[in-house]
Design a protein around this motif. Structure first.
Motif, PDB file in Angstrom:
ATOM      1  N   GLY A 150      -2.484   8.178   2.982  1.00 62.05           N
ATOM      2  CA  GLY A 150      -2.650   7.618   4.314  1.00 62.05           C
ATOM      3  C   GLY A 150      -2.856   6.115   4.282  1.00 62.05           C
ATOM      4  N   VAL A 151      -3.957   5.676   3.673  1.00 62.75           N
ATOM      5  CA  VAL A 151      -4.282   4.263   3.583  1.00 62.75           C
ATOM      6  C   VAL A 151      -5.010   4.047   2.265  1.00 62.75           C
ATOM      7  CG1 VAL A 151      -6.546   4.422   4.703  1.00 62.75           C
ATOM      8  CG2 VAL A 151      -5.226   2.304   4.902  1.00 62.75           C
ATOM      9  N   ILE A 152      -5.032   2.812   1.793  1.00 63.02           N
ATOM     10  CA  ILE A 152      -5.628   2.486   0.493  1.00 63.02           C
ATOM     11  C   ILE A 152      -7.006   1.874   0.719  1.00 63.02           C
ATOM     12  CG2 ILE A 152      -5.394   1.106  -1.610  1.00 63.02           C
ATOM     13  CD1 ILE A 152      -2.375   1.248  -1.211  1.00 63.02           C
ATOM     14  N   GLY A 153      -7.989   2.403   0.007  1.00 62.42           N
ATOM     15  CA  GLY A 153      -9.339   1.871   0.065  1.00 62.42           C
ATOM     16  C   GLY A 153      -9.662   1.070  -1.184  1.00 62.42           C
ATOM     17  N   LEU A 154     -10.521   0.060  -1.024  1.00 59.15           N
ATOM     18  CA  LEU A 154     -10.891  -0.832  -2.129  1.00 59.15           C
ATOM     19  C   LEU A 154     -12.367  -0.661  -2.457  1.00 59.15           C
ATOM     20  CD1 LEU A 154     -10.464  -3.285  -4.066  1.00 59.15           C
ATOM     21  CD2 LEU A 154     -11.025  -4.754  -2.117  1.00 59.15           C
ATOM     22  N   TRP A 200      -6.715   6.436  -2.690  1.00 65.71           N
ATOM     23  CA  TRP A 200      -6.007   6.918  -1.508  1.00 65.71           C
ATOM     24  C   TRP A 200      -6.993   7.552  -0.541  1.00 65.71           C
ATOM     25  CZ3 TRP A 200      -1.678   5.270   0.064  1.00 65.71           C
ATOM     26  CH2 TRP A 200      -0.596   5.050  -0.775  1.00 65.71           C
ATOM     27  N   SER A 201      -6.798   7.254   0.730  1.00 67.64           N
ATOM     28  CA  SER A 201      -7.538   7.905   1.802  1.00 67.64           C
ATOM     29  C   SER A 201      -6.547   8.616   2.708  1.00 67.64           C
ATOM     30  CB  SER A 201      -8.341   6.878   2.612  1.00 67.64           C
ATOM     31  OG  SER A 201      -8.816   7.464   3.823  1.00 67.64           O
ATOM     32  N   PRO A 202      -6.866   9.817   3.203  1.00 68.89           N
ATOM     33  CA  PRO A 202      -5.937  10.526   4.083  1.00 68.89           C
ATOM     34  C   PRO A 202      -5.881   9.985   5.509  1.00 68.89           C
ATOM     35  CG  PRO A 202      -7.923  11.817   3.769  1.00 68.89           C
ATOM     36  CD  PRO A 202      -8.045  10.622   2.865  1.00 68.89           C
ATOM     37  N   GLU A 203      -6.668   8.978   5.820  1.00 66.98           N
ATOM     38  CA  GLU A 203      -6.656   8.419   7.174  1.00 66.98           C
ATOM     39  C   GLU A 203      -5.298   7.773   7.465  1.00 66.98           C
ATOM     40  OE1 GLU A 203      -8.932   8.537   9.593  1.00 66.98           O
ATOM     41  OE2 GLU A 203     -10.158   9.851   8.317  1.00 66.98           O
ATOM     42  N   PHE A 204      -4.781   8.031   8.650  1.00 69.15           N
ATOM     43  CA  PHE A 204      -3.468   7.493   9.024  1.00 69.15           C
ATOM     44  C   PHE A 204      -3.462   6.868  10.412  1.00 69.15           C
ATOM     45  CE2 PHE A 204      -3.757  11.852  10.377  1.00 69.15           C
ATOM     46  CZ  PHE A 204      -3.224  11.855  11.656  1.00 69.15           C
ATOM     47  N   GLU A 205      -4.585   6.874  11.097  1.00 67.48           N
ATOM     48  CA  GLU A 205      -4.646   6.344  12.455  1.00 67.48           C
ATOM     49  C   GLU A 205      -5.067   4.881  12.429  1.00 67.48           C
ATOM     50  OE1 GLU A 205      -7.406   9.163  14.106  1.00 67.48           O
ATOM     51  OE2 GLU A 205      -5.792  10.297  15.043  1.00 67.48           O
ATOM     52  N   TYR A 206      -4.164   4.028  12.048  1.00 66.15           N
ATOM     53  CA  TYR A 206      -4.458   2.592  12.063  1.00 66.15           C
ATOM     54  C   TYR A 206      -3.257   1.803  12.573  1.00 66.15           C
ATOM     55  CZ  TYR A 206      -2.272   3.051   7.423  1.00 66.15           C
ATOM     56  OH  TYR A 206      -1.432   3.354   6.379  1.00 66.15           O
ATOM     57  N   ALA A 207      -2.511   2.403  13.500  1.00 61.06           N
ATOM     58  CA  ALA A 207      -1.382   1.701  14.105  1.00 61.06           C
ATOM     59  C   ALA A 207      -1.890   0.535  14.961  1.00 61.06           C
ATOM     60  CB  ALA A 207      -0.550   2.660  14.949  1.00 61.06           C
ATOM     61  N   ARG A 252     -10.332  -7.427   2.643  1.00 63.84           N
ATOM     62  CA  ARG A 252     -11.150  -6.606   1.748  1.00 63.84           C
ATOM     63  C   ARG A 252     -12.287  -5.899   2.488  1.00 63.84           C
ATOM     64  NH1 ARG A 252     -14.636 -10.720  -2.091  1.00 63.84           N
ATOM     65  NH2 ARG A 252     -15.801 -11.813  -0.464  1.00 63.84           N
ATOM     66  N   ASP A 253     -12.813  -6.488   3.575  1.00 64.57           N
ATOM     67  CA  ASP A 253     -13.857  -5.801   4.340  1.00 64.57           C
ATOM     68  C   ASP A 253     -13.316  -4.526   4.978  1.00 64.57           C
ATOM     69  OD1 ASP A 253     -15.637  -7.776   3.641  1.00 64.57           O
ATOM     70  OD2 ASP A 253     -15.273  -8.953   5.457  1.00 64.57           O
ATOM     71  N   LYS A 254     -12.104  -4.630   5.528  1.00 60.77           N
ATOM     72  CA  LYS A 254     -11.487  -3.445   6.132  1.00 60.77           C
ATOM     73  C   LYS A 254     -11.113  -2.425   5.062  1.00 60.77           C
ATOM     74  CE  LYS A 254      -9.670  -1.123   9.556  1.00 60.77           C
ATOM     75  NZ  LYS A 254     -10.509  -0.517  10.609  1.00 60.77           N
ATOM     76  N   MET A 313     -13.008   3.131   2.154  1.00 64.83           N
ATOM     77  CA  MET A 313     -13.573   3.876   1.030  1.00 64.83           C
ATOM     78  C   MET A 313     -14.467   5.016   1.496  1.00 64.83           C
ATOM     79  SD  MET A 313     -12.643   3.189  -2.030  1.00 64.83           S
ATOM     80  CE  MET A 313     -13.960   4.128  -2.788  1.00 64.83           C
ATOM     81  N   TRP A 314     -15.075   4.880   2.670  1.00 69.66           N
ATOM     82  CA  TRP A 314     -15.950   5.941   3.181  1.00 69.66           C
ATOM     83  C   TRP A 314     -15.161   7.166   3.603  1.00 69.66           C
ATOM     84  CZ3 TRP A 314     -20.654   4.924   1.815  1.00 69.66           C
ATOM     85  CH2 TRP A 314     -21.103   3.601   1.758  1.00 69.66           C
TER      86      TRP A 314
END
Length: 213
Positions: A41-45, A116-123, A134-136, A141-142
C-alpha cells in the motif's frame, strides 16, 4: 476430433454459471476490505534504523527517493581515542506519484528502515502532496502489521541462536562469580572461627588487668 462449436458452448457455460451466482457488493468505504498481510500500500520509514547509506535511492528504478544528510563529528569515547564522523539524516522523502511499488528499496535496505504498510487511502487532489516527507513516512509505521509467526518446525535464526548463547554464557559467568564469592566468604568465616576472632566469640579478659585487680 473436436466437435464444432464446443469451445463456444464451454464459454457460454461459464457465463451461465457466473450469471446464476449470487453477487456480493463490497460496501466500501463503510466496510474496509480485508487485505492480505503483504499488501503493498504505502512505504513506512523507521528513522532510527536509517544510516543514510543511500542504497535505496541508488537502486530505485524511478528515482523517486530523495535523501539529504550531513556529517557530524562524534567525540572519542575514551581518552586518547579517535574522533569519528557519522551521517545525520536531514531529509527522507518518497514521491508516490512516481513510485511503481516494486519494493526494491525495502529489499535492499540492510538495516530494516523501510516497511510495507497495507494502507492505500492517501489519494490527493494535488500531485505535489504525494511526496511524503520523513514525518509522514514515520506516521505510516504505525500501520505496519506485525510480522507473521515463524513456522514451529523452522530452523532457529542464527542471530537468535547467537544472542541466546551469549546470554547463557553471561548468566553462567554471573552464577560462577556469585558461587565463588559465597565460597570465599564461607572460608573467611571458618578461618575467623578457628582463630577465635569470630563475631560470636566473647572477648577474653586481659591477664594483667586481672592481676592488678
Amino acid at each position: 476430433m473436436a466437435i464444432p462449436g464446443s469451445g463456444l458452448a464451454k464459454g457460454l457455460a461459464v457465463t451461465l454459471r457466473t450469471m446464476t451466482r449470487k453477487s456480493v457488493t463490497a460496501q466500501y468505504p463503510e466496510v474496509q476490505p480485508e487485505l492480505p498481510p503483504r499488501t503493498r500500500g504505502v512505504i513506512g520509514l523507521f528513522e532510527e534504523n536509517c544510516t543514510v547509506c543511500m542504497l535505496c535511492a541508488r537502486e530505485c528504478p524511478d528515482w523517486c527517493i530523495y535523501i539529504d544528510s550531513h556529517k557530524e563529528t562524534v567525540p572519542a569515547a575514551t581518552p586518547g581515542g579517535r574522533e569519528r564522523s557519522r551521517n545525520v539524516l536531514d531529509r527522507f522523502a518518497i514521491d508516490f506519484s512516481l513510485c511503481m511499488y516494486c519494493g526494491i528499496c525495502i529489499e535492499v535496505c540492510p538495516f530494516d528502515a523501510l516497511f510495507w504498510s497495507p494502507e492505500f487511502e492517501y489519494a490527493e487532489t494535488d500531485i505535489r502532496e504525494l511526496t511524503h516527507e520523513r514525518d509522514k513516512l514515520r506516521e505510516w509505521m504505525w500501520t505496519v502489521p506485525e510480522p507473521p509467526a515463524l513456522d514451529p518446525a523452522a530452523e532457529e535464526p542464527k542471530e537468535l541462536a547467537a544472542a541466546r548463547k551469549a546470554a547463557e554464557k553471561q548468566e553462567a559467568e554471573r552464577l560462577a562469580a556469585q558461587q565463588a564469592a559465597a565460597q570465599q566468604a564461607a572460608a573467611e568465616q571458618a578461618g575467623a572461627e578457628q582463630d577465635g576472632t569470630g563475631p560470636d566469640t566473647p572477648a577474653q579478659p586481659d591477664a594483667t588487668q586481672e592481676g592488678e585487680s
